[in-house]
Design an enzyme around this catalytic site. Structure first.
Site, PDB file in Angstrom:
ATOM      1  CD  GLU A 460      -2.701   1.402   2.492  1.00 35.69           C
ATOM      2  OE1 GLU A 460      -3.665   2.180   2.386  1.00 35.69           O
ATOM      3  OE2 GLU A 460      -2.739   0.316   3.140  1.00 35.69           O
ATOM      4  CG  ASN A 515      -5.407   5.000   0.561  1.00 36.06           C
ATOM      5  OD1 ASN A 515      -6.705   4.658   0.937  1.00 36.06           O
ATOM      6  ND2 ASN A 515      -4.093   4.831   0.938  1.00 36.06           N
ATOM      7  CD  GLU A 547      -6.157   0.439  -0.488  1.00 36.19           C
ATOM      8  OE1 GLU A 547      -6.133   1.466   0.666  1.00 36.19           O
ATOM      9  OE2 GLU A 547      -5.461  -0.534  -0.299  1.00 36.19           O
ATOM     10  CG  ASP A 577      -9.146   1.950   2.702  1.00 41.50           C
ATOM     11  OD1 ASP A 577      -8.917   0.945   3.533  1.00 41.50           O
ATOM     12  OD2 ASP A 577      -8.456   2.994   2.598  1.00 41.50           O
ATOM     13  CD  GLU A 634      -6.850  -0.868   5.985  1.00 39.72           C
ATOM     14  OE1 GLU A 634      -5.898  -0.246   5.514  1.00 39.72           O
ATOM     15  OE2 GLU A 634      -7.750  -0.403   6.367  1.00 39.72           O
TER      16      GLU A 634
END
Length: 697
Positions: A460, A515, A547, A577, A634
């Site tokens: 990520e 993101n 995401e 997410d 996560e």
């Protein structure tokens, strides 16, 4: 004590003693009144008032001394040396001015008492010079105990006088200051004179060029009369000017046409006059800024006529129910400012705030319906929070904004620390605008791993800001600021371009997850930008995951769905997410073609500790399996959490268990070599074997 009283009763003429007391009383009262004005005034005017105050105070001390010396009955006094007499006047004026200046330099520190000490010492020095100016047929002897005691008393009472003006506890403190002034002068003269003895040498007197008692008395009375008359005229002119300004304010009639309340200009004038008058009385003044809650919603429902009626209703409630001496104005829109009356205790301020909120919240009847409204209020206090009307209004407005941020319908006091935080946030926003141009951003990468095999499946992409002065600024601090100031599109574009270029150079074809903010997802040009970025970087679209959060698509579902379909046609993956923190509706999972679901770290951290979190994680995994959507959890930090997720059928994990986010140079080393087992340091300091997947799923 008996010696001092005996000295006053039997060695001084009572008529001249009364005259001295009268001069001292008037001079002390004028001096303290002017000194209070000095402490409340700023700029050049402060020093003009200080000079006048020093002249009156020094003149009163000097006049009292020489009238008292005229009252001292001794056949050995020949007269007074004119030069030394003039020097004593100069010392009295300059010394008292210096002492009052020192005391007025600070609002709270020990300089207040230090100035009073200088003031008292000046009285002592002037007295000794005045005694030196007196010529006798013989010589004077002083009693050391009496002299030392008189000096100490003079200094102590001088310190009390400035203390009572600068640190008042009641409205009567100013009278205590006047009394202390008088005692400082009287104790110095009469206690010292009680220990004075004239030893005669001759009675004929042979000293020339001396001034007689009669001439000294005339000069003293004339000098003091001129000084006091000047002070009275000056103060009368100043008071008349202030009254004239108030009268002009009434004649100007600057009022708000909507509500009939005074407007901003009238408020400024009122505050200016109020603070000017309050400056002489050591009182506090509270100013409240009140903003109506949900006024825009009511305005939209009732229309402009209903909104105007509501404003007039609030104005009537306030203006018709405030206490005498209180003041209300409308600055515009739904913003009202209410000024309290000068007070000496804080109990009134709390009662004032509650009363104003109750008045604002009174319901209004409109077209047979009862309309209720509240108010978000902030208040500031003079002189605690500001020294001028403009600063006071600004402080109250800042407090009101904080009250609105905290949810509204409450009264919040101005807080300098909170204000500094707001200023720091604004400064950070300004720096953030230049951060991209100055190359202050960098990317970090956190590994994503297969639950069963622990193979690295991707990373990520995380944004970091290296501020030139503040150091590393946390994303939780600068990302909200970027969103508020519309900087997210530019920053997000840089992140995507940089991450794609970096990942395209890796020998191990790991996926990267980036993101995407709501502002990016609502931009119709965003899919084209992603397509151009992939082409320029040479990154395989299958290696890019975007995401998005559910809150990012809920504002405009149809627009978001259209853009996501365009992105899917490019071949990139779409990941939901922070699942579980938003609406988490089944309709969203059904409508949007998600390629993966990420369970938020807030649920993972409580695994094994919280049954509700475990139930949510289990339900999410079961739901994802039924929809054939992979799940990534996560915030995995322990082996126990990993085992729980593996047992439930979770596909991937991400967290400190497999390493903290690493900078670009470290991720390059990690993916540069051939596909083989490589070791990376885990968070706990141990070394785990991490295997890379050779093919992208």
């Amino acid at each position: 004590m008996l010696t001092v009283l005996s000295c006053i009763a039997f060695e001084h003429d009572p008529i001249f003693v009364v005259l001295a007391v009268l001069i001292l009383t008037v001079g002390a009262a004028l001096s303290i009144h002017l000194y209070t004005r000095v402490r409340r005034t700023q700029g050049a005017l402060k020093y003009m008032w200080l000079l006048l105050c020093g002249l009156i105070a020094g003149g009163a001390i000097w006049s009292t001394h020489f009238v008292s010396m005229i009252a001292y009955e001794s056949p050995f006094i020949l007269g007074y040396d004119p030069g030394m007499t003039a020097v004593s006047l100069l010392v009295a004026v300059s010394g008292t001015t210096a002492g009052l200046l020192i005391s007025s330099l600070s609002q709270r520190s020990a300089l207040i008492e230090l100035g009073g000490l200088v003031f008292g010492a000046t009285i002592a020095v002037m007295h000794l010079i005045g005694i030196e100016a007196m010529k006798v047929s013989g010589f004077l002897t002083f009693s050391t105990p009496f002299l030392v005691t008189s000096v100490i008393l003079s200094c102590v009472f001088g310190m009390i006088a400035t203390n009572r003006v600068a640190r008042p506890t009641t409205r009567f403190c100013k009278y205590g200051a006047v009394l202390s002034f008088m005692l400082a002068v009287a104790s110095m003269h009469f206690v010292a004179m009680a220990g004075v003895e004239v030893v005669p040498l001759r009675l004929d007197g042979g000293v020339k060029d001396l001034v007689s008692n009669q001439l000294v008395g005339i000069a003293v009375v004339f000098t003091m009369a001129i000084l006091m008359l000047s002070a009275l005229i000056t103060y009368s002119i100043d008071s008349a000017n202030a009254q004239d300004a108030d009268n002009k304010l009434h004649y100007m009639a600057h009022h708000d046409p909507m509500t009939g309340l005074p407007n901003r200009r009238a408020l400024d004038r009122h505050l200016e006059g109020l603070l000017s008058r309050t400056g002489n009385d050591n009182a506090r003044v509270v100013v409240m800024n009140c903003n109506l809650t949900r006024f825009m919603e009511i305005n939209e429902v009732l229309g402009y006529s209903g909104g105007d009626a509501l404003l007039r209703h609030v104005a009537r409630c306030l203006s018709g129910n405030l206490d005498p001496g209180e003041f209300v104005a409308r600055l515009g829109g739904d913003e009202f400012v209410i000024v309290g009356k000068p007070v000496y205790n804080r109990g009134y301020i709390l009662e004032f705030c509650k009363r104003v909120q109750a008045l604002v919240s009174r319901p209004m009847t409109w077209q047979d319906e009862e309309i209720c409204i509240g108010g978000s209020a902030g208040y500031a206090i003079y002189p605690d929070h500001a020294s001028s009307g403009g600063q006071l209004l600004e402080a109250a407005e800042r407090a009101m904004r904080r009250a609105k941020r905290d949810g509204g319908n409450t009264a919040v006091c101005y807080d300098a620390d909170q204000d500094q935080q707001t200023r720091d946030r604004s400064a950070l926003a300004m720096d953030l605008r230049n951060a991209l141009k100055n190359g202050e951003f960098e990317l970090h990468y956190q590994l994503q791993n297969n639950v069963v095999t622990r193979d690295v499946t991707g990373t990520e992409v995380l944004l970091r800001w290296n501020h030139p002065r503040r150091g590393k600024v946390p994303p939780s601090e600068f990302i909200p600021i970027a969103e508020e100031n519309g900087l997210i599109p530019d920053i997000g574009a840089w992140v995507l371009r940089t991450a794609c270029l970096e990942a395209a150079s890796w020998q191990t074809p790991l996926k990267i997850a980036v993101n995407i903010a709501q502002m990016q997802l609502s931009d119709g040009k965003f899919p084209k930008f992603v397509e151009r970025t992939l082409k320029r970087s040479g990154l395989d679209p299958a290696r890019l995951e975007l995401e998005i959060t559910e809150t990012g698509i809920i504002a405009d579902t149809s627009q978001a769905l259209q853009i996501i379909h365009q992105l899917k046609r490019l071949g990139v993956g779409i990941v939901m997410d922070d699942y579980g923190t938003g609406y988490s509706s089944l309709a969203t999972l059904q409508a949007f073609p998600f390629d993966k679901i990420k369970i938020d770290r807030d649920f993972v951290k409580d695994l094994g500790l919280n049954k509700q979190s475990e139930a949510i994680v289990k339900a999410t995994i079961i739901l994802a399996e039924s929809l054939d959507i992979p799940v990534l959890a996560e915030g995995v930090e322990t082996e126990e959490q990993l085992c729980f997720l593996a047992a439930q059928g979770c596909d991937e994990v991400q967290g400190f268990l497999f390493g903290r986010p690493m900078p670009v140079d470290k991720i390059r080393q990690l993916v540069a070599g051939p596909e083989a087992n490589r070791s990376v340091d885990a968070t706990a300091g141990k070394t785990d074997k991490i295997r890379f997947v050779s093919q992208v799923a």
